[in-house]
Design a protein around this motif. Sequence first.
Motif, PDB file in Angstrom:
ATOM      1  N   GLN A 104       0.752  -0.946   0.407  1.00  0.00           N
ATOM      2  CA  GLN A 104      -0.101   0.214  -0.138  1.00  0.00           C
ATOM      3  C   GLN A 104       1.053   1.722   0.325  1.00  0.00           C
ATOM      4  O   GLN A 104       0.381   2.401  -0.450  1.00  0.00           O
ATOM      5  CB  GLN A 104      -0.909  -0.091   1.488  1.00  0.00           C
ATOM      6  N   ASP A 105       2.102   1.235   0.312  1.00  0.00           N
ATOM      7  CA  ASP A 105       2.891   2.568   0.212  1.00  0.00           C
ATOM      8  C   ASP A 105       3.550   2.952  -1.324  1.00  0.00           C
ATOM      9  O   ASP A 105       2.672   2.233  -1.994  1.00  0.00           O
ATOM     10  CB  ASP A 105       4.598   1.955   1.090  1.00  0.00           C
ATOM     11  N   GLN A 106       3.608   3.986  -1.184  1.00  0.00           N
ATOM     12  CA  GLN A 106       3.593   4.365  -2.351  1.00  0.00           C
ATOM     13  C   GLN A 106       5.437   4.831  -3.173  1.00  0.00           C
ATOM     14  O   GLN A 106       5.650   4.757  -4.241  1.00  0.00           O
ATOM     15  CB  GLN A 106       3.414   6.342  -2.422  1.00  0.00           C
ATOM     16  N   GLN A 107       6.436   4.611  -2.777  1.00  0.00           N
ATOM     17  CA  GLN A 107       7.104   3.978  -2.753  1.00  0.00           C
ATOM     18  C   GLN A 107       8.008   2.649  -2.579  1.00  0.00           C
ATOM     19  O   GLN A 107       7.788   2.240  -1.460  1.00  0.00           O
ATOM     20  CB  GLN A 107       8.857   5.689  -1.887  1.00  0.00           C
ATOM     21  N   THR A 128      -2.728  -0.304 -14.952  1.00  0.00           N
ATOM     22  CA  THR A 128      -3.385   1.190 -15.280  1.00  0.00           C
ATOM     23  C   THR A 128      -4.123   2.022 -14.434  1.00  0.00           C
ATOM     24  O   THR A 128      -5.114   2.086 -14.307  1.00  0.00           O
ATOM     25  CB  THR A 128      -4.357   1.126 -16.600  1.00  0.00           C
ATOM     26  N   VAL A 129      -4.225   0.835 -12.993  1.00  0.00           N
ATOM     27  CA  VAL A 129      -4.885   1.216 -11.773  1.00  0.00           C
ATOM     28  C   VAL A 129      -4.209   1.613 -10.353  1.00  0.00           C
ATOM     29  O   VAL A 129      -3.151  -0.018 -10.704  1.00  0.00           O
ATOM     30  CB  VAL A 129      -5.684   0.654 -12.051  1.00  0.00           C
ATOM     31  N   ASN A 130      -4.154   1.834  -9.430  1.00  0.00           N
ATOM     32  CA  ASN A 130      -3.192   1.719  -8.227  1.00  0.00           C
ATOM     33  C   ASN A 130      -4.281   0.492  -7.521  1.00  0.00           C
ATOM     34  O   ASN A 130      -4.679   1.123  -6.593  1.00  0.00           O
ATOM     35  CB  ASN A 130      -3.520   3.420  -7.931  1.00  0.00           C
ATOM     36  N   LYS A 216      -0.077   1.567 -10.768  1.00  0.00           N
ATOM     37  CA  LYS A 216       0.431   2.856 -11.905  1.00  0.00           C
ATOM     38  C   LYS A 216       1.608   3.642 -10.931  1.00  0.00           C
ATOM     39  O   LYS A 216       2.396   4.125 -11.721  1.00  0.00           O
ATOM     40  CB  LYS A 216      -0.894   3.493 -12.390  1.00  0.00           C
ATOM     41  N   ASP A 217       1.166   4.230 -10.162  1.00  0.00           N
ATOM     42  CA  ASP A 217       1.995   4.917  -9.828  1.00  0.00           C
ATOM     43  C   ASP A 217       2.823   5.026  -8.791  1.00  0.00           C
ATOM     44  O   ASP A 217       3.216   6.332  -7.648  1.00  0.00           O
ATOM     45  CB  ASP A 217       0.739   6.336  -8.998  1.00  0.00           C
TER      46      ASP A 217
END
Length: 232
Positions: A104-107, A128-130, A216-217
Amino acid sequence: MVAIIPLLIIAIMIIAIIRLSKSSGRKNYFFGKRIHWVFGGYLAILVICAGLTPLLPTDEKIYKGIDVNVLDHAGTELYEAALAGNIDKVDSTYIKKTWNLDYQDQQLAITASNEEFIETSIIVERKTVNDGDIEAVYYKSGSSVNGMNISGLEKPLQIKVENNAMKIENPERLELEFTQFQQAFPINQFTGKSGYFSHSNSIYEGNSVLYLKVPKDLELTASPELNVQFVE
């Protein structure tokens, strides 16, 4: 039929020597008798070796033989398909292990365990999705030792995700022991093959790919010793 020719040659030599010894008179009787036993014993050894050779175990009974060129072509196709994002078209037999990792983290930092060199190519595809899920699949094309397919014996690499890092560890080391059987010298001298054991081995390691499908991100960083590429 070819294997009988050396025996016929020896038999002809024995007959010729016996006739020569008889024609030379009584003086060479014992010499001719000795030659008769020498060549007779040698002929017996040839017959015994020829009879036992088919009974010796061969590598083909344990490992299937495979052409290295076929393995090389398959490895190239695996890498190119992964890099093009066509991994779903790859033969499923190349899949050695799969993971579904909740993240669930961003990095995420991709590193090598103990800073060891990782030969596996790491190819990343962005979704294409998070969805907070990382899909990882380890692919390995075929490998061989001395022309024998050992693909089924290889172990997959290991993955561990903790503290915003994915640690990758090389597969468990594979140790193989071989017993080599060689035809006896009396047979080899007529077949033209070397009578000595060969201590060299031909080893081919197939290509391996760790294919990652990430949110995706998700921001990724990788250690310099890793070969990380993104789907083209």
